[in-house]
Design a protein around this motif. Structure first.
Motif, PDB file in Angstrom:
ATOM      1  N   THR A  51      -9.188 -17.448  -3.711  1.00 39.41           N
ATOM      2  CA  THR A  51      -9.002 -17.590  -5.147  1.00 39.41           C
ATOM      3  C   THR A  51      -7.511 -17.524  -5.477  1.00 39.41           C
ATOM      4  O   THR A  51      -6.695 -17.067  -4.663  1.00 39.41           O
ATOM      5  CB  THR A  51      -9.732 -16.475  -5.922  1.00 39.41           C
ATOM      6  N   GLU A 109      -8.236 -21.996  -4.332  1.00 35.46           N
ATOM      7  CA  GLU A 109      -9.351 -22.537  -5.101  1.00 35.46           C
ATOM      8  C   GLU A 109      -8.891 -22.783  -6.535  1.00 35.46           C
ATOM      9  O   GLU A 109      -8.228 -21.937  -7.132  1.00 35.46           O
ATOM     10  CB  GLU A 109     -10.473 -21.494  -5.076  1.00 35.46           C
ATOM     11  N   PRO A 110      -9.221 -23.944  -7.096  1.00 30.58           N
ATOM     12  CA  PRO A 110      -8.807 -24.183  -8.480  1.00 30.58           C
ATOM     13  C   PRO A 110      -9.471 -23.186  -9.435  1.00 30.58           C
ATOM     14  O   PRO A 110     -10.610 -22.770  -9.225  1.00 30.58           O
ATOM     15  CB  PRO A 110      -9.291 -25.598  -8.783  1.00 30.58           C
ATOM     16  N   THR A 111      -8.743 -22.834 -10.468  1.00 33.92           N
ATOM     17  CA  THR A 111      -9.287 -21.939 -11.485  1.00 33.92           C
ATOM     18  C   THR A 111     -10.313 -22.709 -12.320  1.00 33.92           C
ATOM     19  O   THR A 111     -10.315 -23.942 -12.330  1.00 33.92           O
ATOM     20  CB  THR A 111      -8.176 -21.430 -12.418  1.00 33.92           C
ATOM     21  N   PRO A 112     -11.171 -22.001 -13.044  1.00 35.85           N
ATOM     22  CA  PRO A 112     -12.107 -22.701 -13.932  1.00 35.85           C
ATOM     23  C   PRO A 112     -11.378 -23.612 -14.925  1.00 35.85           C
ATOM     24  O   PRO A 112     -11.857 -24.710 -15.226  1.00 35.85           O
ATOM     25  CB  PRO A 112     -12.835 -21.563 -14.654  1.00 35.85           C
ATOM     26  N   GLU A 170      -8.527 -25.194 -14.419  1.00 39.94           N
ATOM     27  CA  GLU A 170      -8.099 -26.388 -13.690  1.00 39.94           C
ATOM     28  C   GLU A 170      -9.270 -27.328 -13.429  1.00 39.94           C
ATOM     29  O   GLU A 170      -9.135 -28.550 -13.544  1.00 39.94           O
ATOM     30  CB  GLU A 170      -7.430 -25.996 -12.372  1.00 39.94           C
ATOM     31  N   LYS A 171     -10.427 -26.759 -13.102  1.00 41.34           N
ATOM     32  CA  LYS A 171     -11.618 -27.577 -12.880  1.00 41.34           C
ATOM     33  C   LYS A 171     -12.013 -28.318 -14.158  1.00 41.34           C
ATOM     34  O   LYS A 171     -12.353 -29.504 -14.124  1.00 41.34           O
ATOM     35  CB  LYS A 171     -12.786 -26.717 -12.397  1.00 41.34           C
ATOM     36  N   ASP A 179      -9.552 -31.154 -14.880  1.00 37.33           N
ATOM     37  CA  ASP A 179      -9.832 -32.302 -14.011  1.00 37.33           C
ATOM     38  C   ASP A 179     -11.051 -33.080 -14.504  1.00 37.33           C
ATOM     39  O   ASP A 179     -11.042 -34.310 -14.532  1.00 37.33           O
ATOM     40  CB  ASP A 179     -10.057 -31.848 -12.565  1.00 37.33           C
ATOM     41  N   TYR A 180     -12.101 -32.367 -14.897  1.00 41.89           N
ATOM     42  CA  TYR A 180     -13.302 -33.015 -15.416  1.00 41.89           C
ATOM     43  C   TYR A 180     -12.981 -33.772 -16.704  1.00 41.89           C
ATOM     44  O   TYR A 180     -13.399 -34.918 -16.891  1.00 41.89           O
ATOM     45  CB  TYR A 180     -14.401 -31.981 -15.665  1.00 41.89           C
TER      46      TYR A 180
END
Length: 119
Positions: A6, A63-66, A68-69, A72-73
């Motif tokens: 993380t 791991e990307p942070t929420p 960052e996720k 990206d989405y």
């Protein structure tokens, strides 16, 4: 092989490396003394010893942070919206606009600001 850790664990490793060798980090881990003093290294206990050793020896992927996720989405949906518009697919474009609006509205309701999405 590089393990995935993380963002918090990656920061803890880098903070510890400022004052300890990799061997010292592993010794502190096995002696349950990573959290001695004022640091945030306790999150490393969520890793098993072999994973921590692999991260120290081989490096690690963060791991990307929420946030960052979600960014990206959001960017993926924006690209899809633009592609649908160019293709003349107005219904899918409208759907994607609705998804983008829903994401921004949800973040605003929750009081969360994410650069590139709603900030």
């Amino acid at each position: 092989m590089k393990p995935t850790v993380t963002k918090e664990q990656a920061e803890a490793i880098e903070e510890l490396r400022l004052r300890l060798s990799d061997e010292g980090i592993l010794l502190s881990y096995t002696n349950d003394s990573l959290t001695v003093g004022d640091n945030k290294s306790g999150c490393l206990y969520n890793l098993d010893l072999l994973t921590l050793a692999a991260a120290l020896i081989n490096g690690y992927e963060s791991e990307p942070t929420p946030e960052e996720k979600l960014r990206d989405y959001y960017e993926h949906i924006k690209r899809s919206r633009d592609e649908r518009y160019v293709a003349g697919d107005i219904e899918d474009k409208r759907h994607n606009v609705g998804v983008l609006t829903g994401i921004r509205n949800t973040l605003d309701i929750l009081g969360i600001k994410i650069e590139g999405v709603n900030a």
